[in-house]
Scaffold this active site. Structure first.
Site, PDB file in Angstrom:
ATOM      1  N   LYS A  62       0.836  -1.196   0.000  1.00  0.00           N
ATOM      2  CA  LYS A  62       0.000   0.000   0.000  1.00  0.00           C
ATOM      3  C   LYS A  62       0.877   1.255   0.000  1.00  0.00           C
ATOM      4  O   LYS A  62       2.086   1.180   0.216  1.00  0.00           O
ATOM      5  CB  LYS A  62      -0.912  -0.001   1.228  1.00  0.00           C
ATOM      6  CG  LYS A  62      -0.170   0.039   2.564  1.00  0.00           C
ATOM      7  CD  LYS A  62      -1.128   0.002   3.744  1.00  0.00           C
ATOM      8  CE  LYS A  62      -0.358   0.025   5.064  1.00  0.00           C
ATOM      9  NZ  LYS A  62      -1.262   0.075   6.234  1.00  0.00           N
ATOM     10  N   ARG A 160     -10.997  -0.528  15.522  1.00  0.00           N
ATOM     11  CA  ARG A 160     -10.829   0.278  14.305  1.00  0.00           C
ATOM     12  C   ARG A 160     -11.717  -0.356  13.240  1.00  0.00           C
ATOM     13  O   ARG A 160     -12.925  -0.225  13.294  1.00  0.00           O
ATOM     14  CB  ARG A 160      -9.339   0.330  13.910  1.00  0.00           C
ATOM     15  CG  ARG A 160      -9.011   1.395  12.876  1.00  0.00           C
ATOM     16  CD  ARG A 160      -7.524   1.471  12.585  1.00  0.00           C
ATOM     17  NE  ARG A 160      -7.009   0.266  11.937  1.00  0.00           N
ATOM     18  CZ  ARG A 160      -5.781   0.148  11.458  1.00  0.00           C
ATOM     19  NH1 ARG A 160      -4.915   1.152  11.578  1.00  0.00           N
ATOM     20  NH2 ARG A 160      -5.387  -0.969  10.890  1.00  0.00           N
ATOM     21  N   HIS A 192      -6.607  -7.468  12.856  1.00  0.00           N
ATOM     22  CA  HIS A 192      -5.366  -6.696  12.932  1.00  0.00           C
ATOM     23  C   HIS A 192      -4.981  -6.493  14.392  1.00  0.00           C
ATOM     24  O   HIS A 192      -5.826  -6.157  15.216  1.00  0.00           O
ATOM     25  CB  HIS A 192      -5.545  -5.337  12.251  1.00  0.00           C
ATOM     26  CG  HIS A 192      -4.245  -4.679  11.895  1.00  0.00           C
ATOM     27  ND1 HIS A 192      -3.633  -4.882  10.673  1.00  0.00           N
ATOM     28  CD2 HIS A 192      -3.447  -3.835  12.583  1.00  0.00           C
ATOM     29  CE1 HIS A 192      -2.500  -4.186  10.636  1.00  0.00           C
ATOM     30  NE2 HIS A 192      -2.367  -3.546  11.787  1.00  0.00           N
ATOM     31  N   ARG A 249       1.238 -11.083   7.023  1.00  0.00           N
ATOM     32  CA  ARG A 249       1.089  -9.906   6.165  1.00  0.00           C
ATOM     33  C   ARG A 249       2.187  -8.877   6.468  1.00  0.00           C
ATOM     34  O   ARG A 249       1.904  -7.805   7.006  1.00  0.00           O
ATOM     35  CB  ARG A 249      -0.275  -9.240   6.379  1.00  0.00           C
ATOM     36  CG  ARG A 249      -1.484 -10.142   6.223  1.00  0.00           C
ATOM     37  CD  ARG A 249      -2.758  -9.298   6.264  1.00  0.00           C
ATOM     38  NE  ARG A 249      -2.833  -8.435   7.428  1.00  0.00           N
ATOM     39  CZ  ARG A 249      -3.488  -8.715   8.552  1.00  0.00           C
ATOM     40  NH1 ARG A 249      -4.131  -9.873   8.676  1.00  0.00           N
ATOM     41  NH2 ARG A 249      -3.511  -7.858   9.557  1.00  0.00           N
ATOM     42  N   TYR A 292      15.166  30.623   7.168  1.00  0.00           N
ATOM     43  CA  TYR A 292      14.102  31.407   7.792  1.00  0.00           C
ATOM     44  C   TYR A 292      14.258  31.457   9.310  1.00  0.00           C
ATOM     45  O   TYR A 292      14.478  30.439   9.966  1.00  0.00           O
ATOM     46  CB  TYR A 292      12.740  30.807   7.464  1.00  0.00           C
ATOM     47  CG  TYR A 292      12.332  30.944   6.016  1.00  0.00           C
ATOM     48  CD1 TYR A 292      12.200  32.185   5.415  1.00  0.00           C
ATOM     49  CD2 TYR A 292      12.072  29.811   5.250  1.00  0.00           C
ATOM     50  CE1 TYR A 292      11.822  32.305   4.086  1.00  0.00           C
ATOM     51  CE2 TYR A 292      11.692  29.919   3.925  1.00  0.00           C
ATOM     52  CZ  TYR A 292      11.574  31.169   3.342  1.00  0.00           C
ATOM     53  OH  TYR A 292      11.197  31.284   2.028  1.00  0.00           O
ATOM     54  N   CYS A 339      13.126  24.231   4.644  1.00  0.00           N
ATOM     55  CA  CYS A 339      12.194  25.016   3.824  1.00  0.00           C
ATOM     56  C   CYS A 339      11.379  24.090   2.922  1.00  0.00           C
ATOM     57  O   CYS A 339      11.538  22.872   2.949  1.00  0.00           O
ATOM     58  CB  CYS A 339      12.972  26.018   2.989  1.00  0.00           C
ATOM     59  SG  CYS A 339      14.093  27.051   3.944  1.00  0.00           S
ATOM     60  N   ASP A 341      11.542  23.562  -0.267  1.00  0.00           N
ATOM     61  CA  ASP A 341      12.268  22.888  -1.339  1.00  0.00           C
ATOM     62  C   ASP A 341      13.732  22.630  -1.024  1.00  0.00           C
ATOM     63  O   ASP A 341      14.441  22.081  -1.864  1.00  0.00           O
ATOM     64  CB  ASP A 341      12.223  23.745  -2.622  1.00  0.00           C
ATOM     65  CG  ASP A 341      10.842  24.286  -2.902  1.00  0.00           C
ATOM     66  OD1 ASP A 341       9.945  23.471  -3.168  1.00  0.00           O
ATOM     67  OD2 ASP A 341      10.646  25.513  -2.828  1.00  0.00           O
TER      68      ASP A 341
END
Length: 406
Positions: A62, A160, A192, A249, A292, A339, A341
């Site tokens: 997943k 859940r 689970h 699993r 920053y 930051c 990027d």
């Protein structure tokens, strides 16, 4: 070429950018990339198979294979001995089918109104924990003329997903009635574990008691003894033999990350190495505020390196002045604010040039931090580190070499 092998030997999907595995001649020059060693994945499946002691294995892929590239990971897992795949979302399972994966796939997080006809037509197994889910799966089977294999989920104490103990008998009865009609086949019963990553937690044994009780109810109501019983995740696979039942699993452990870090790595090997190339290198005087807010101020004349990854790429802003990378032969702590990027590292008086490689985390072979080091520094878990790596970072898959035979 077998499907599994063909998937593992080419790039599939938006997160991969090479035409073939480890094809340096066709690789685009990018500021950063996540290098994924499929040999490590196969090694990890071999290690987990040893712990599973004959139980069938469903590899969980997943969230784009925990950020590693689901199609390539799926191929490596199947080559190494996993017989099934698991995804949370139906869309993830359908993407694997489009990539050519033919192995059984279970998708378990279904909401009302989803296109279950596609699941029926592509032979994707579905989970059901409530009457509406049985109804919608059956309707899709009738429309398509294709019966659907269903795994009934029982809540054994996680509170859940899954049917409660009170609702479980009615869910099983409904599924049996629809199965008699031929619209579905009850393929599995599952649950689970809530505390498997804390092996000594008393909830683990209590959940197995509840699971056994649910299995007994299903048996009394007429569910075939041939259904696949499964409850073990990565942590239970390596620490809790009683939880293995018919199938395990593994998710996190497939990618070489320990599900119980305080007990070591279990012989697993991390599959992902996150790298970037320095975008700028420059000298600055003592007293220079960096990034920053000037949360880091140089205490001497020093050399700074600019790493072109940021929180838009999954490098958590909370890593400011905390996480380390390997650059110019040494570990360096992020200097100043992360930051969107980019972030900065302080290289001191060591030599470096724009274009030089920086390793954010990897298996540790070259002294670089491991993903677990980042998780510890950030007060989180390795799951979050690898799954947050964004789509701007290409996944580059290499075939690798298995270190554990199968």
């Amino acid at each position: 070429m077998p499907v599994a092998a063909s998937i593992a030997s080419r790039s599939v999907g938006p997160t991969c950018h090479t035409g073939k595995v480890n094809s340096a001649t066709t690789r685009l020059v990018t500021p950063a990339e996540a290098r994924v060693d499929l040999g490590a994945v196969r090694h990890n499946i071999g290690v987990l198979a040893g712990h599973a002691e004959g139980a069938e294995m469903m590899a969980i892929v997943k969230s784009d294979g925990y950020g590693h590239g689901a199609a390539a990971i799926a191929g490596a897992c199947l080559e190494a001995g996993a017989s099934r795949l698991g995804t949370a979302l139906l869309s993830e399972a359908l993407t694997l089918r489009e990539a050519g994966v033919t192995a059984p796939i279970l998708a378990w997080l279904i909401t009302p109104g989803e296109p279950l006809d596609k699941a029926a037509l592509r032979e994707i197994e579905l989970s059901a924990a409530a009457p509406w889910a049985i109804d919608e799966i059956a309707a899709a089977a009738r429309r398509t003329g294709r019966p659907v294999r269903v795994h009934l989920k029982v809540d054994t104490g996680m509170s859940r997903g899954g049917a409660s103990a009170t609702d479980w008998p009615s869910l099983v009865k409904q599924a049996l009635a629809v199965q008699a009609e031929g619209a579905i086949e009850i393929a599995g019963i599952w649950s689970h574990l809530a505390c498997a990553d804390t092996p000594e937690h008393p909830a683990n044994k209590l959940q197995l008691v509840a699971f056994d009780e649910a299995l007994a109810v299903a048996d009394e109501l007429g569910v075939s003894s041939g259904v696949i019983r499964h409850i073990a995740n990565s942590a239970a696979t390596v620490t809790f033999p009683q939880a293995r039942y018919d199938m395990v699993r593994p998710g996190l452990a497939t990618y070489g990350l320990s599900p119980v870090p305080e007990r070591g790595d279990f012989g697993l090997r991390p599959a992902m190495t996150l790298v970037a190339r320095l975008a700028n290198v420059k000298r600055v005087p003592a007293g220079s505020g960096i990034s920053y807010g000037h949360l880091y101020v140089t205490d001497r004349e020093t050399t700074l390196g600019l790493v072109p990854l940021g929180y838009a790429d999954g490098i958590m802003r909370s890593g400011t002045n905390r996480v380390e990378v390997l650059a110019a032969g040494k570990r360096r702590r992020v200097a100043g604010r992360v930051c969107m990027d980019q972030f900065v590292i302080d290289l001191g008086d060591d030599s470096a040039d724009a274009g030089d490689e920086v390793i954010l985390f990897g298996p540790g072979d070259r002294g670089e931090p491991k993903c677990q080091d980042w998780a510890d520094s950030l007060g989180t878990i390795t799951y979050e580190i690898v799954t947050r790596i964004g789509s701007r970072v290409p996944r580059v898959h290499s075939a690798g070499v298995d270190s554990v035979g199968r």
